[in-house]
Design a protein around this motif. Sequence first.
Motif, PDB file in Angstrom:
ATOM      1  N   MET A   1     -10.771 -11.289  -4.088  1.00  8.24           N
ATOM      2  CA  MET A   1      -9.523 -10.581  -4.215  1.00  8.24           C
ATOM      3  C   MET A   1      -8.743 -10.747  -2.903  1.00  8.24           C
ATOM      4  O   MET A   1      -9.302 -10.658  -1.832  1.00  8.24           O
ATOM      5  N   ILE A   2      -7.460 -11.009  -3.042  1.00  4.14           N
ATOM      6  CA  ILE A   2      -6.575 -11.154  -1.887  1.00  4.14           C
ATOM      7  C   ILE A   2      -5.756  -9.871  -1.758  1.00  4.14           C
ATOM      8  O   ILE A   2      -5.160  -9.409  -2.731  1.00  4.14           O
ATOM      9  N   LEU A   3      -5.735  -9.318  -0.567  1.00  6.40           N
ATOM     10  CA  LEU A   3      -4.908  -8.146  -0.292  1.00  6.40           C
ATOM     11  C   LEU A   3      -3.536  -8.634   0.142  1.00  6.40           C
ATOM     12  O   LEU A   3      -3.422  -9.451   1.060  1.00  6.40           O
ATOM     13  N   LEU A   4      -2.508  -8.151  -0.513  1.00  4.64           N
ATOM     14  CA  LEU A   4      -1.127  -8.540  -0.244  1.00  4.64           C
ATOM     15  C   LEU A   4      -0.436  -7.386   0.475  1.00  4.64           C
ATOM     16  O   LEU A   4      -0.400  -6.269  -0.044  1.00  4.64           O
ATOM     17  N   ILE A   5       0.092  -7.666   1.669  1.00  2.00           N
ATOM     18  CA  ILE A   5       0.714  -6.616   2.472  1.00  2.00           C
ATOM     19  C   ILE A   5       2.157  -6.984   2.782  1.00  2.00           C
ATOM     20  O   ILE A   5       2.424  -8.031   3.368  1.00  2.00           O
ATOM     21  N   CYS A   6       3.055  -6.087   2.418  1.00  2.00           N
ATOM     22  CA  CYS A   6       4.467  -6.238   2.761  1.00  2.00           C
ATOM     23  C   CYS A   6       4.732  -5.430   4.023  1.00  2.00           C
ATOM     24  O   CYS A   6       4.346  -4.265   4.117  1.00  2.00           O
ATOM     25  N   GLY A   7       5.403  -6.043   4.992  1.00  2.00           N
ATOM     26  CA  GLY A   7       5.706  -5.375   6.251  1.00  2.00           C
ATOM     27  C   GLY A   7       7.013  -4.616   6.248  1.00  2.00           C
ATOM     28  O   GLY A   7       7.446  -4.140   7.290  1.00  2.00           O
ATOM     29  N   SER A   8       7.640  -4.491   5.102  1.00  2.00           N
ATOM     30  CA  SER A   8       8.925  -3.812   5.007  1.00  2.00           C
ATOM     31  C   SER A   8       8.810  -2.552   4.162  1.00  2.00           C
ATOM     32  O   SER A   8       8.137  -2.539   3.134  1.00  2.00           O
ATOM     33  N   LEU A   9       9.484  -1.504   4.596  1.00  2.00           N
ATOM     34  CA  LEU A   9       9.583  -0.276   3.805  1.00  2.00           C
ATOM     35  C   LEU A   9      10.865  -0.233   2.977  1.00  2.00           C
ATOM     36  O   LEU A   9      11.056   0.670   2.177  1.00  2.00           O
ATOM     37  N   ARG A  10      11.721  -1.209   3.169  1.00  2.00           N
ATOM     38  CA  ARG A  10      13.045  -1.224   2.541  1.00  2.00           C
ATOM     39  C   ARG A  10      12.942  -1.383   1.024  1.00  2.00           C
ATOM     40  O   ARG A  10      12.269  -2.264   0.519  1.00  2.00           O
ATOM     41  N   GLY A  11      13.643  -0.528   0.312  1.00  2.00           N
ATOM     42  CA  GLY A  11      13.733  -0.681  -1.133  1.00  2.00           C
ATOM     43  C   GLY A  11      14.461  -1.972  -1.457  1.00  2.00           C
ATOM     44  O   GLY A  11      15.457  -2.299  -0.825  1.00  2.00           O
ATOM     45  N   GLY A  12      13.970  -2.741  -2.379  1.00  2.00           N
ATOM     46  CA  GLY A  12      14.600  -4.002  -2.747  1.00  2.00           C
ATOM     47  C   GLY A  12      14.370  -5.113  -1.750  1.00  2.00           C
ATOM     48  O   GLY A  12      15.092  -6.110  -1.743  1.00  2.00           O
ATOM     49  N   SER A  13      13.376  -4.980  -0.913  1.00  2.00           N
ATOM     50  CA  SER A  13      13.076  -5.976   0.111  1.00  2.00           C
ATOM     51  C   SER A  13      12.712  -7.327  -0.489  1.00  2.00           C
ATOM     52  O   SER A  13      11.949  -7.414  -1.452  1.00  2.00           O
TER      53      SER A  13
ATOM     54  N   PRO B   1      -8.006   9.436   9.602  1.00  4.42           N
ATOM     55  CA  PRO B   1      -6.991   9.951   8.683  1.00  4.42           C
ATOM     56  C   PRO B   1      -7.138   9.229   7.331  1.00  4.42           C
ATOM     57  O   PRO B   1      -7.426   8.025   7.301  1.00  4.42           O
ATOM     58  N   PRO B   2      -6.998   9.923   6.220  1.00  4.15           N
ATOM     59  CA  PRO B   2      -7.233   9.312   4.902  1.00  4.15           C
ATOM     60  C   PRO B   2      -6.472   8.004   4.661  1.00  4.15           C
ATOM     61  O   PRO B   2      -7.036   7.056   4.099  1.00  4.15           O
ATOM     62  N   ALA B   3      -5.222   7.935   5.085  1.00  3.54           N
ATOM     63  CA  ALA B   3      -4.443   6.704   4.862  1.00  3.54           C
ATOM     64  C   ALA B   3      -5.028   5.533   5.653  1.00  3.54           C
ATOM     65  O   ALA B   3      -5.014   4.391   5.190  1.00  3.54           O
ATOM     66  N   VAL B   4      -5.557   5.799   6.831  1.00  2.00           N
ATOM     67  CA  VAL B   4      -6.169   4.755   7.652  1.00  2.00           C
ATOM     68  C   VAL B   4      -7.486   4.311   7.028  1.00  2.00           C
ATOM     69  O   VAL B   4      -7.777   3.114   6.953  1.00  2.00           O
ATOM     70  N   ALA B   5      -8.280   5.277   6.582  1.00  3.24           N
ATOM     71  CA  ALA B   5      -9.544   4.942   5.923  1.00  3.24           C
ATOM     72  C   ALA B   5      -9.281   4.079   4.689  1.00  3.24           C
ATOM     73  O   ALA B   5     -10.011   3.102   4.440  1.00  3.24           O
ATOM     74  N   ALA B   6      -8.248   4.402   3.933  1.00  9.15           N
ATOM     75  CA  ALA B   6      -7.912   3.615   2.743  1.00  9.15           C
ATOM     76  C   ALA B   6      -7.494   2.203   3.125  1.00  9.15           C
ATOM     77  O   ALA B   6      -7.924   1.230   2.490  1.00  9.15           O
ATOM     78  N   LEU B   7      -6.654   2.072   4.151  1.00  9.71           N
ATOM     79  CA  LEU B   7      -6.232   0.746   4.621  1.00  9.71           C
ATOM     80  C   LEU B   7      -7.446  -0.090   5.011  1.00  9.71           C
ATOM     81  O   LEU B   7      -7.602  -1.228   4.568  1.00  9.71           O
ATOM     82  N   ARG B   8      -8.298   0.471   5.838  1.00  7.29           N
ATOM     83  CA  ARG B   8      -9.467  -0.275   6.308  1.00  7.29           C
ATOM     84  C   ARG B   8     -10.402  -0.633   5.164  1.00  7.29           C
ATOM     85  O   ARG B   8     -10.967  -1.724   5.143  1.00  7.29           O
ATOM     86  N   SER B   9     -10.529   0.245   4.207  1.00  8.33           N
ATOM     87  CA  SER B   9     -11.371  -0.027   3.042  1.00  8.33           C
ATOM     88  C   SER B   9     -10.806  -1.180   2.218  1.00  8.33           C
ATOM     89  O   SER B   9     -11.557  -2.058   1.757  1.00  8.33           O
ATOM     90  N   GLU B  10      -9.499  -1.200   2.038  1.00 12.52           N
ATOM     91  CA  GLU B  10      -8.874  -2.280   1.266  1.00 12.52           C
ATOM     92  C   GLU B  10      -9.005  -3.613   1.989  1.00 12.52           C
ATOM     93  O   GLU B  10      -9.248  -4.648   1.359  1.00 12.52           O
ATOM     94  N   ILE B  11      -8.875  -3.612   3.307  1.00  7.69           N
ATOM     95  CA  ILE B  11      -9.048  -4.850   4.066  1.00  7.69           C
ATOM     96  C   ILE B  11     -10.495  -5.323   3.957  1.00  7.69           C
ATOM     97  O   ILE B  11     -10.764  -6.508   3.737  1.00  7.69           O
ATOM     98  N   ALA B  12     -11.438  -4.394   4.113  1.00  9.00           N
ATOM     99  CA  ALA B  12     -12.856  -4.749   4.050  1.00  9.00           C
ATOM    100  C   ALA B  12     -13.225  -5.346   2.692  1.00  9.00           C
ATOM    101  O   ALA B  12     -14.028  -6.278   2.617  1.00  9.00           O
ATOM    102  N   ALA B  13     -12.640  -4.829   1.620  1.00  9.31           N
ATOM    103  CA  ALA B  13     -12.963  -5.290   0.268  1.00  9.31           C
ATOM    104  C   ALA B  13     -12.321  -6.634  -0.077  1.00  9.31           C
ATOM    105  O   ALA B  13     -12.749  -7.312  -1.009  1.00  9.31           O
ATOM    106  N   ALA B  14     -11.313  -7.032   0.677  1.00 10.44           N
ATOM    107  CA  ALA B  14     -10.560  -8.254   0.364  1.00 10.44           C
ATOM    108  C   ALA B  14     -11.291  -9.495   0.880  1.00 10.44           C
ATOM    109  O   ALA B  14     -11.967  -9.459   1.907  1.00 10.44           O
ATOM    110  N   ASP B  15     -11.096 -10.600   0.159  1.00 10.29           N
ATOM    111  CA  ASP B  15     -11.605 -11.895   0.611  1.00 10.29           C
ATOM    112  C   ASP B  15     -10.647 -12.528   1.617  1.00 10.29           C
ATOM    113  O   ASP B  15     -11.043 -13.387   2.396  1.00 10.29           O
ATOM    114  N   GLY B  16      -9.388 -12.123   1.572  1.00  8.65           N
ATOM    115  CA  GLY B  16      -8.359 -12.636   2.464  1.00  8.65           C
ATOM    116  C   GLY B  16      -7.147 -11.731   2.391  1.00  8.65           C
ATOM    117  O   GLY B  16      -7.057 -10.870   1.510  1.00  8.65           O
TER     118      GLY B  16
END
Length: 173
Positions: free
Chosen positions: A1-13, A50-65
């Motif tokens: 599984m590939i984790l896809l991360i967008c660096g923008s918070l802008r709506g319609g980015s 913090p829960p949001a950080v734990a979730a981020l790290r968990s998603e990165i750990a689970a990803a193949d890339g």
Amino acid sequence: MILLICGSLRGGSVNAAVINTAAHFTDAKVYAGLADLPHFNPDDDHEPLPPAVAALRSEIAAADGVLICTPEYAGGLPGSFKNLLDWTVGGGEIYGKPVSWINASSVAAPTGGADAHDSLRKVLTYAGARIVDDACARIPIPRHAVTDAAITDPDLRGRIAVALRRLVEAAKA
């Protein structure tokens, strides 16, 4: 599984449209917690996270890339995205992980996003990520190529698919 991360918070980015498009080409998960991350503070970088950080790290750990698409803002990485990267350093989940990015900045941008992506390379290298240069691509996306939060132009979609395929191949190697 590939984790896809967008660096923008802008709506319609446009960057989010690239990520949404990439999600159609492989087994992928779109990271959706950028706005939820607390400001990075090294004093808080310990269990319990913090829960949001734990979730981020968990998603990165689970990803193949990891595939990133981030804009340049004020000559560098957007602050919220740099904050995300700061949270990845101490955990080690990104260490050795294949990572690439798509630079979707338009040709009209002053540096074409190069300053942000130079900074991104520096931070990812510091964090120990395995940057897959063959999967990093500059694909300028004009706004008119985005419809319903995805890229509609077949050539641009094909170029996104090629970059993603290269990352997937590197993750399997």
